[in-house]
Design an enzyme around this catalytic site. Sequence first.
Site, PDB file in Angstrom:
ATOM      1  N   HIS A 140       2.791  -8.663  15.004  1.00 53.61           N
ATOM      2  CA  HIS A 140       2.854  -7.216  14.830  1.00 53.61           C
ATOM      3  C   HIS A 140       1.875  -6.487  15.751  1.00 53.61           C
ATOM      4  CE1 HIS A 140       4.248  -3.655  13.070  1.00 53.61           C
ATOM      5  NE2 HIS A 140       4.004  -3.866  11.793  1.00 53.61           N
ATOM      6  N   ALA A 141       0.847  -7.175  16.230  1.00 51.57           N
ATOM      7  CA  ALA A 141      -0.061  -6.559  17.197  1.00 51.57           C
ATOM      8  C   ALA A 141       0.613  -6.317  18.541  1.00 51.57           C
ATOM      9  CB  ALA A 141      -1.311  -7.429  17.388  1.00 51.57           C
TER      10      ALA A 141
END
Length: 450
Positions: A140-141
Amino acid sequence: MDLLNPLDAIFLAVESREHPMHVGGLQIFEPPADAGPEFTRDLYEAMVSADEVRTRFRRKPSRGLLGGFSSVAWDHAGEVDLRYHLRRSALPAPGGVPELLDLTARLHGQLLDRHRPLWEARLIEGLDDGRFAVYIKIHHALIDGVSAMRLLQRTFTDDPFDTRLRVPWAMSAPGGDHPAAESSWQQARSALPRIITTARAAVGPLRGVLDGRLELPMSAPPTMFNVPIGGARRIAVRSWPLERINAIRHATGATINDVVLAMSSAALRTYLIEHDGLPDAPLIAMVPVNIRHVDAESDGNMVAACLCNLGTDIADPLARLRTISASMRNAKQIFTQLPQIEAMALSALLMAPLGVSLVPGFDALPRMPFNLVISNVPGPRKPVYFQGARLDSNHPLSIPFESQAMNITLTTNGDNLDFGIVGCRRTVPDLDRLPGHLEDGLAELEKAIA
């Protein structure tokens, strides 16, 4: 080396074995009519031969001064071992959906290797009806749901005879996605004014919280979903025709997302009643809303966090839908009136209590920031194909957080809405019953407008 923006850095920093922080998707394809028995093998070999890997798919956490992984900067892999990042798997007999979901759940619960770029994919064979599947997960980063879906859509075509190979790791963002030319120190210096501006921006949105138009964090009642979680996952999926949702939308004046939230509310209400766990107060959902400009494409996360009253304390389905519509309308009015940076600052303010719950010693909050995340990500609106294979269903799979043991995400796929439900394997029993409860919630709305 590139610096992460603050939200992306948080996604890296809070990850642990109990909290994998990647988003994913499960796509199921119908092979072309003339496909031979070696179709998936040939497809795999073609995909791993697509060795032009773009910047986003080369990123991995940098190594800090003491040898540990940093959560504030990216390094870029010089070589990417595609036969590691993309693998073939075959389902055991009988090769049905339960076997597919069991494999996908195990893959979705495994951490990505921080020594390598933070993504993996599987080409899955052996379905009993001749179809095949692709599962992909990305940290998700690196990407949010909207960016992930946009990227995935660019690998598809609406021409069933177009067999040009397009793979996600070879797709560049519009305008390119080259590494920053500045040094990390130069990036830090240029980022400082933005950080100060963001801090100042957080003051203005407080008016929207204080005047009562927004649901407040810490107002959600505790439920069986709001407990410490483990890293293993359960997954449930199902699709619904958009025409059924649209019929309710037209009859009630609600939005498609309102109807989806009402379906989810009904399903959660039934599930909690079955487990003797329905609270007197309504559940609160965090509903991510994309705040990019229409044609903008950027790395990282650009979403606002709307908190929605799900009305689970209301038995009447239409009254529940009206409560949901009013709650979302008020939240959207606040966010759409704010500049982008102020909208992100307000989101950070609303999400802050969830971050506090991850700090040792603060794991027993008196009230929940919200009970779960329910996200609707735009997808393709017409039939699409990959190497001549038709995309039958496209189920997004997201992240259960600490004290947020279930996540519901859906996307448009032609004339359908495809749902992906992810839960903590240890704390959310009978997850496979949720799709049936969603169907019941839709059916009771249809009955109410008849």
